[in-house]
Design a protein around this motif. Structure first.
Motif, PDB file in Angstrom:
ATOM      1  N   ALA A   5     120.229  71.593  32.009  1.00 26.14           N
ATOM      2  CA  ALA A   5     118.799  71.830  32.241  1.00 26.14           C
ATOM      3  C   ALA A   5     118.591  72.723  33.464  1.00 26.14           C
ATOM      4  CB  ALA A   5     118.072  70.507  32.423  1.00 26.14           C
ATOM      5  N   GLY A   6     119.288  72.381  34.568  1.00 30.85           N
ATOM      6  CA  GLY A   6     119.169  73.214  35.757  1.00 30.85           C
ATOM      7  C   GLY A   6     119.576  74.644  35.470  1.00 30.85           C
ATOM      8  N   GLY A   7     120.654  74.810  34.715  1.00 36.43           N
ATOM      9  CA  GLY A   7     121.135  76.150  34.370  1.00 36.43           C
ATOM     10  C   GLY A   7     120.154  76.919  33.502  1.00 36.43           C
ATOM     11  N   CYS A   8     119.582  76.252  32.491  1.00 33.09           N
ATOM     12  CA  CYS A   8     118.622  76.910  31.592  1.00 33.09           C
ATOM     13  C   CYS A   8     117.414  77.431  32.363  1.00 33.09           C
ATOM     14  CB  CYS A   8     118.155  75.940  30.510  1.00 33.09           C
ATOM     15  SG  CYS A   8     119.358  75.633  29.205  1.00 33.09           S
ATOM     16  N   TYR A   9     116.823  76.569  33.182  1.00 32.06           N
ATOM     17  CA  TYR A   9     115.607  76.966  33.900  1.00 32.06           C
ATOM     18  C   TYR A   9     115.919  77.954  35.030  1.00 32.06           C
ATOM     19  CZ  TYR A   9     113.005  73.462  31.293  1.00 32.06           C
ATOM     20  OH  TYR A   9     112.407  72.746  30.286  1.00 32.06           O
ATOM     21  N   PHE A  10     117.089  77.833  35.633  1.00 30.46           N
ATOM     22  CA  PHE A  10     117.508  78.809  36.646  1.00 30.46           C
ATOM     23  C   PHE A  10     117.647  80.192  36.017  1.00 30.46           C
ATOM     24  CE2 PHE A  10     121.018  81.043  38.835  1.00 30.46           C
ATOM     25  CZ  PHE A  10     120.457  81.160  40.104  1.00 30.46           C
ATOM     26  N   LEU A  11     118.273  80.237  34.842  1.00 26.65           N
ATOM     27  CA  LEU A  11     118.411  81.502  34.115  1.00 26.65           C
ATOM     28  C   LEU A  11     117.038  82.069  33.769  1.00 26.65           C
ATOM     29  CD1 LEU A  11     120.244  83.567  32.607  1.00 26.65           C
ATOM     30  CD2 LEU A  11     120.056  82.076  30.606  1.00 26.65           C
ATOM     31  N   GLY A  12     116.165  81.206  33.246  1.00 23.66           N
ATOM     32  CA  GLY A  12     114.819  81.644  32.894  1.00 23.66           C
ATOM     33  C   GLY A  12     114.036  82.159  34.087  1.00 23.66           C
ATOM     34  N   GLY A  13     114.372  81.671  35.284  1.00 25.05           N
ATOM     35  CA  GLY A  13     113.672  82.085  36.490  1.00 25.05           C
ATOM     36  C   GLY A  13     113.780  83.575  36.777  1.00 25.05           C
ATOM     37  N   PHE A  14     114.743  84.246  36.151  1.00 25.16           N
ATOM     38  CA  PHE A  14     114.917  85.688  36.355  1.00 25.16           C
ATOM     39  C   PHE A  14     114.276  86.504  35.224  1.00 25.16           C
ATOM     40  CE2 PHE A  14     118.180  83.741  38.935  1.00 25.16           C
ATOM     41  CZ  PHE A  14     118.152  84.503  40.094  1.00 25.16           C
ATOM     42  N   ALA A  15     113.382  85.870  34.479  1.00 24.13           N
ATOM     43  CA  ALA A  15     112.740  86.536  33.338  1.00 24.13           C
ATOM     44  C   ALA A  15     111.998  87.793  33.738  1.00 24.13           C
ATOM     45  CB  ALA A  15     111.779  85.557  32.655  1.00 24.13           C
ATOM     46  N   ARG A  16     111.398  87.796  34.923  1.00 21.26           N
ATOM     47  CA  ARG A  16     110.592  88.946  35.359  1.00 21.26           C
ATOM     48  C   ARG A  16     111.427  90.214  35.573  1.00 21.26           C
ATOM     49  NH1 ARG A  16     104.818  88.378  35.450  1.00 21.26           N
ATOM     50  NH2 ARG A  16     104.483  86.127  35.293  1.00 21.26           N
ATOM     51  N   LEU A  17     112.727  90.074  35.618  1.00 16.37           N
ATOM     52  CA  LEU A  17     113.576  91.262  35.719  1.00 16.37           C
ATOM     53  C   LEU A  17     113.468  92.119  34.464  1.00 16.37           C
ATOM     54  CD1 LEU A  17     116.848  89.745  37.276  1.00 16.37           C
ATOM     55  CD2 LEU A  17     115.001  90.953  38.464  1.00 16.37           C
ATOM     56  N   TYR A  18     112.960  91.536  33.369  1.00 14.06           N
ATOM     57  CA  TYR A  18     112.895  92.229  32.085  1.00 14.06           C
ATOM     58  C   TYR A  18     111.455  92.546  31.702  1.00 14.06           C
ATOM     59  CZ  TYR A  18     117.721  90.671  31.828  1.00 14.06           C
ATOM     60  OH  TYR A  18     119.050  90.466  32.090  1.00 14.06           O
ATOM     61  N   GLU A  19     110.546  92.535  32.691  1.00 17.38           N
ATOM     62  CA  GLU A  19     109.128  92.700  32.374  1.00 17.38           C
ATOM     63  C   GLU A  19     108.783  94.098  31.860  1.00 17.38           C
ATOM     64  OE1 GLU A  19     107.010  91.685  35.871  1.00 17.38           O
ATOM     65  OE2 GLU A  19     107.919  93.232  37.114  1.00 17.38           O
ATOM     66  N   GLY A  20     109.645  95.080  32.040  1.00 16.20           N
ATOM     67  CA  GLY A  20     109.368  96.419  31.498  1.00 16.20           C
ATOM     68  C   GLY A  20     109.919  96.629  30.105  1.00 16.20           C
ATOM     69  N   ASN A  21     110.637  95.646  29.584  1.00 20.25           N
ATOM     70  CA  ASN A  21     111.288  95.793  28.275  1.00 20.25           C
ATOM     71  C   ASN A  21     110.274  95.553  27.153  1.00 20.25           C
ATOM     72  OD1 ASN A  21     112.902  95.381  25.909  1.00 20.25           O
ATOM     73  ND2 ASN A  21     114.659  94.981  27.239  1.00 20.25           N
ATOM     74  N   PRO A  22     110.059  96.529  26.275  1.00 22.84           N
ATOM     75  CA  PRO A  22     109.044  96.368  25.206  1.00 22.84           C
ATOM     76  C   PRO A  22     109.359  95.246  24.230  1.00 22.84           C
ATOM     77  CG  PRO A  22     110.381  98.356  24.853  1.00 22.84           C
ATOM     78  CD  PRO A  22     110.714  97.850  26.219  1.00 22.84           C
ATOM     79  N   ALA A  23     110.619  94.773  24.202  1.00 24.96           N
ATOM     80  CA  ALA A  23     111.005  93.734  23.242  1.00 24.96           C
ATOM     81  C   ALA A  23     110.330  92.398  23.512  1.00 24.96           C
ATOM     82  CB  ALA A  23     112.521  93.549  23.265  1.00 24.96           C
ATOM     83  N   ILE A  24     109.808  92.203  24.734  1.00 24.26           N
ATOM     84  CA  ILE A  24     109.228  90.895  25.054  1.00 24.26           C
ATOM     85  C   ILE A  24     107.694  90.885  24.966  1.00 24.26           C
ATOM     86  CG2 ILE A  24     111.160  90.369  26.581  1.00 24.26           C
ATOM     87  CD1 ILE A  24     109.254  90.764  28.952  1.00 24.26           C
ATOM     88  N   TYR A  25     107.126  92.001  24.472  1.00 25.22           N
ATOM     89  CA  TYR A  25     105.662  92.081  24.397  1.00 25.22           C
ATOM     90  C   TYR A  25     105.180  92.185  22.944  1.00 25.22           C
ATOM     91  CZ  TYR A  25     105.896  93.077  29.398  1.00 25.22           C
ATOM     92  OH  TYR A  25     106.149  93.011  30.750  1.00 25.22           O
TER      93      TYR A  25
END
Length: 521
Positions: free
Chosen positions: A288-308
């Motif tokens: 659980a700690g690993g999953c949410y820690f990984l997710g915490g870096f989601a904003r690094l991909y905010e320019g990627n059109p695949a997430i919009y």
């Protein structure tokens, strides 16, 4: 592609093989539902942990909450480990095993019926479980769609049908023991997989410090961050109050979920309780700690059109798969097996709980009683549970193939209703003799009523926060109502709680004797 397919074939072969090996353990109702109450610490701990964390957490929740709260979303994983695992085992584990064995209770509705001497409570609890476990089961598949599209470029419908069919086979064959042995294998895969994925994703972003520096410079969603600089790398993130609500629902909620508490029914002995507590907590910290820690870096991909989406809004379920796109082929294969492991372990636990609850607590309680011998009756129950297991998996697959627009929120609603209705009565019922039947009814009505009303009226915008409210309110409602409503017969309650006073003999390495003389110098 060949490597990915080999990973899947080996994985599925192991699952089915375990089902065949454990089939002899499922020849009785208690064996099928609880494994004969003979599960050791590793099986119970991994069964608890893998039932806890599904693809909904790895793909859905990690991406969504990582995007909203940044690295502070790691607190959710820590809360899951401390509250959802450590405290759950300490407060519920031993007492649940002792009292449910004393009452010969096999399910949570069965516990309510026997603890509060009410067949109606048992039937009501079974209905609540049936209604709200189905959408929860369906939500388990949601995290697979984009991952399999990324890895195989195939329609995920094929994947969930195959996954559901294979889960159905091994659970029908081996029941509870097939489920927890598979959970052990799947849990080991999850531990290694999440560790490797985190290391690789951070390395692809220049390492931990570089990724953290880039994340701190994110200026998107200024209304969310209230103008704070580096909000997504701060200790509590941009929205601490809503973060706290998520921690409460996803951590405290496990205390009232039938498929989670049911793991404590099957614990083998005291040694298994103590070891299981440690193993389960470490597992939750890593996964659980690993999953949410990984997710915490989601904003690094905010320019990627695949997430919009086309309208510019974020598709939370696509964030983690996008983070994984550039992983080495072998690691992508590990991730696929990781997410399948998380999903199949949760799915098997849910459908086993659903089928046993409906069979033992609903059908058996409302059908006319016949003078049939115990062996014949048990055989009928086993057939019914296996047929219902197929039914529940089929319904969950159909819902997932044609999901309603709100399916992504259904896990929050399901957890809110189930834990809101069951957590407080179960906890107080284990510890407090003065808990009354009427207080349980009030909590059932409030937990389900509040959740359903909020689905339509939305007086609390987030179903996560609504679920947290129902759970905390239930802990207050039960004792208050119990103080002003008729108590159960004292001799009956004393007889139920007498199980805690029975004397047992243990080795000194587990318990020091009282008033032991000091060693001579």
């Amino acid at each position: 592609m060949a490597i990915k397919i080999i990973f899947l074939v080996v994985f599925f072969a192991v699952m089915i093989g375990i089902g065949i090996m454990t089939r002899k353990k499922a020849n009785s109702v208690e064996g099928f539902v609880l494994g004969g109450r003979n599960a050791g610490p590793w099986l119970t701990a991994f069964g608890y942990g893998t039932s806890y964390f599904s693809a909904v957490v790895f793909i859905g929740y990690a991406g969504q909450f990582g995007w909203k709260y940044g690295v502070a979303s790691t607190w959710i994983g820590i809360g899951n480990a401390v509250i959802g695992s450590l405290l759950a085992w300490i407060i519920l584990g031993r007492r649940t095993r002792v009292m449910t064995k004393h009452l010969n209770s096999k399910t949570m509705p069965d516990f309510f019926g026997k603890r509060f001497d009410s067949k109606a409570l048992r039937v009501a609890a079974a209905l609540i479980s049936f209604i709200f476990l189905i959408p929860y089961t369906s939500s388990v598949y949601n995290g697979l769609s984009r991952l399999f599209n990324m890895a195989f470029n195939i329609d995920y419908k094929v994947c969930i049908i195959v996954m559901a069919a294979l889960t159905c086979v091994y659970v029908i064959l081996g029941g509870y023991m097939a489920t927890v042995v598979n959970d052990l294998v799947q849990g080991i895969i999850m531990l290694f997989g999440i560790t490797a994925v985190i290391a690789t994703v951070l390395n692809n972003n220049g390492g931990f410090l570089s990724a953290l520096t880039t994340l701190s410079q994110s200026e998107s969603d200024l209304p969310v961050t209230a103008g704070m600089q580096g909000a997504f790398t701060s200790f509590f993130g941009p929205d601490p109050l809503n973060l706290f609500g998520v921690i409460i629902l996803t951590s405290l909620g496990t205390w009232g979920l039938p498929q989670m508490v049911g793991k404590f029914y099957a614990i083998k002995d005291e040694k298994s309780v103590k070891a299981g507590t440690i193993i389960s907590t470490i597992f939750a910290f890593i996964v659980a700690g690993g999953c949410y820690f990984l997710g915490g870096f989601a904003r690094l991909y905010e320019g990627n059109p695949a997430i919009y989406k086309d309208d510019g809004s974020v598709m939370y379920d696509s964030i983690i798969p996008t983070m994984l796109e550039n992983l080495p082929t072998i690691l992508v294969g590990v991730v696929i097996v990781l997410v399948l492991s998380a999903s199949m372990s949760t799915l098997s636990s849910l459908v086993l709980t659903s089928s046993s609850t409906v069979t033992l607590d609903l059908i058996e309680q409302i059908k006319p009683k016949k003078n049939e011998d115990k062996k014949k009756r048990e055989k009928t129950q086993l057939v019914t549970m296996r047929l219902l297991l197929v039914f529940f998996i089929a319904v969950s697959v159909l819902l997932s193939l044609n999901p309603p627009t709100f399916i992504a929120q259904l896990m929050g609603y399901s957890w809110g209703a189930l834990a809101g209705a069951f957590l407080a009565p179960f906890l107080w019922g284990l510890y407090w003799k003065k808990t009354t039947k009427l207080s349980v009814w009030v909590c059932f009505i409030f937990g389900v009523g509040f959740t359903v009303a909020n689905m339509f009226l939305k007086f609390i915008a987030s179903p996560i926060n609504a679920g947290a409210v129902t759970m905390v309110a239930g802990l207050i409602i039960v004792p208050l109502v119990s103080l002003i409503t008729p108590k159960l017969a004292k001799d009956k309650v004393d007889g139920i709680f007498s199980c805690y006073d029975e004397k047992v003999t243990v080795e000194k390495k587990y318990s020091l004797p009282e008033n032991a003389p000091a060693d001579e110098a």
